[in-house]
Structures are given as C-alpha cells and as structure tokens.
Design a protein around this motif. Sequence first.
Motif, short mmCIF file in Angstrom:
data_model
loop_
_atom_site.label_atom_id
_atom_site.label_comp_id
_atom_site.label_asym_id
_atom_site.label_seq_id
_atom_site.Cartn_x
_atom_site.Cartn_y
_atom_site.Cartn_z
N MET A 294 0.81 -1.21 0.00
CA MET A 294 0.00 0.00 0.00
C MET A 294 0.85 1.27 0.00
SD MET A 294 -3.18 -1.03 2.52
CE MET A 294 -4.04 0.52 2.12
N ILE A 295 1.94 1.24 0.73
CA ILE A 295 2.84 2.39 0.76
C ILE A 295 3.42 2.61 -0.64
CG2 ILE A 295 5.05 3.27 1.63
CD1 ILE A 295 4.35 1.85 4.31
N GLY A 296 3.79 1.50 -1.31
CA GLY A 296 4.31 1.59 -2.66
C GLY A 296 3.29 2.14 -3.65
N GLU A 297 2.00 1.94 -3.35
CA GLU A 297 0.94 2.45 -4.21
C GLU A 297 0.57 3.90 -3.90
OE1 GLU A 297 -2.14 -0.37 -3.51
OE2 GLU A 297 -1.14 -1.99 -4.62
N GLY A 298 1.22 4.48 -2.87
CA GLY A 298 1.01 5.89 -2.57
C GLY A 298 -0.01 6.19 -1.50
N HIS A 299 -0.48 5.19 -0.76
CA HIS A 299 -1.45 5.44 0.30
C HIS A 299 -0.77 6.11 1.50
CE1 HIS A 299 -4.69 3.10 -1.57
NE2 HIS A 299 -3.76 2.22 -1.91
N THR A 300 -1.53 6.88 2.26
CA THR A 300 -0.98 7.53 3.45
C THR A 300 -0.73 6.50 4.54
OG1 THR A 300 -3.15 7.96 4.46
CG2 THR A 300 -2.31 9.61 2.88
#
Length: 329
Positions: A294-300
Amino acid sequence: MHQFSFQRTNYQHTPVTQAVFIVPPQVHLLDVAGPAQIFYEAADYGAPVTSYFAGIFPADERVESSSHLCFSDLRDYNTLQLKKNDLVFIPGLERALLLDDAFLRTTAPFRRWLQEQHAKGVIICSVCTGAFLLAEAGLLQDQACTTHWKYTERLQQRYPGLQVKENCLFVQSGTVLTSAGVASGIDLALYIVEQLWGSAFAAQVAREVVVFNRRSAADPQLSVFLQYRNHLNNRIHTIQDLLAQTLDKKLSIEALAEQIHMSPRNLTRLFKSTTGITIGQYLDKLRVERSQQMIGEGHTMHTVAAACGLKSTNQLRQLLKKYRGMVRA
C-alpha cells in the motif's frame, strides 16, 4: 547501467509496438499465455501493439506444449521486421531439452537471430527457464538475471559468467529482462506496459485481468501470503485465509478457534507445529507485506495502518522497524 526508456505521452500517436511470443517445443503454457493475455488486453484498451507467435525453428508451424496442447499457424521469426523497443518473449520449456546439448546446438540459428534483435535495441524478455536460452545466446554474460527458484543454482553453475539473482520476480539488465516464471511473467508484462503507456493504463489492464496486488522487481518470488502454506492441514489453511482476508479487523484467538471448532490452546499449538511460526508472527508478516504494497501504491500511513488493523501510524512504524529484514530496499 543503461536502462531502456519509452515514450509515455499520448500513446495513441506512438509507433505500433510489435510483441513476439516465441513458442519452443515443450513450452510451458502459462509462460506464454500470461504475458500474451496482458498485451491482448492492452490492445483491447487501445494500445498500439500487435502480437505475433513464432516457433523457435523456422519450419515449425505446429508445436506441442508440455501440457500436450498444441500451437499452430506459427510465424517464421525470419519474416518479422522488428525495430528498437519492440518486444520478444522467450517462455520456459521442459528442463530435459535445456540440458540436452544436441537440442541446444539446433537452436543456433534462433540464437543468432536473438543476438541480431538485441543489437537493434529490441527488448528481450524471458519467463522461467527461458533464461537458459538467453544465456546460451550470450545475452546474459556478466549481467544480473533470474529464473524460477528451482533452477537458479543450475543456471549459475551452467553459465558461471552470469550474476544470477535469487528470490526476485524479475530483473532488468539494460534491454534484457528475465523473470522467475509463470505468474511473474504477468508481473513483467505489466511492468513493460507501464513503461510503454504509463501507470494509469497499466492499472486498467491489471484490473481487467484481476491482478489487484501488482508486484514489482523488488518483490520476492514467494509472497508471505503464499509462504507457510506448504502443508495439508485444512483447518490451518482456513485460519490463514481468514487472517489474510481480515487484516483490518482484530480477531481474538477465541474467535479464530471457533471457526474451526477447536480450543484456543489447541489452535495455538497446531498452528505453530504446522507452519513453524506463531499466529502472532504470521499476522505481523501479513501486515508488513500488505503495508509495503500500500505504501508503494502511494497510500498515506494513516490509511495503511487502518487497513492493517493497527491503532496508529506509530504502531505501523514500530512493526516495520521490527521486521526491517522484510522491508524492500
């Protein structure tokens, strides 16, 4: 190291990309079908790409796969006029052929053709044991590469000049890309689609083929969501499925045990003896991998923490720090 690049702007006005899928004898079906499906969907969404299927021997118009399903009406690769940034995919095939020196000698004309395409700037990709054919053609000499985890050691031994990487999905060395096999061929194809026509377009294609958790070159061949599953205990599989599907919820050991009609104490012991780790450790590993995705996908960080069932971003950071060895570079 030089990396190839593609135009990303207004792909409808870029030259048509030719994607050639080589079909050797005893080919592994999914190694061909996976990437080919990605480019079929890309074309269906309007990408300027044309796919071809060619045999490894010019006279081959029909080839039997390792699963006995046959390919027919194959092109002679010599008739294809490829240009810079066109694509050639080399799928995996039965290992007996790859270790047969007599068979490899018969591939000499094809290997020379590969070398010519590489010299023109054509992007050469292998899936699974297709890397052996690239190595035989000299395209991987002194280069980083990978193959299916069962064959990395064999590839390194047979071609000592290679830099064989273990436990990674795909490796890019200039205009040559090698992937681990089967499903990783899909990941590689999506990566190339992204390079050609942008992330948003690649996300559309991924959604069309129901690949929601796209993986990158940095991901290991065996996801935590797949590890610790090499057992036949259906009850523990049920618990693992439940944990993976409800990361945003906090389930007590009692609630888990109730799902499989077992006492909490017995579940705790059985899970550890079956998988080799505790339920808590397994849950932590699932959360770490999901959070990295999720971090890699840009989520906070706040969104990631909530999706992983954690109370705060501070708790998430502590978890990531605890399992630093799992975190991708």
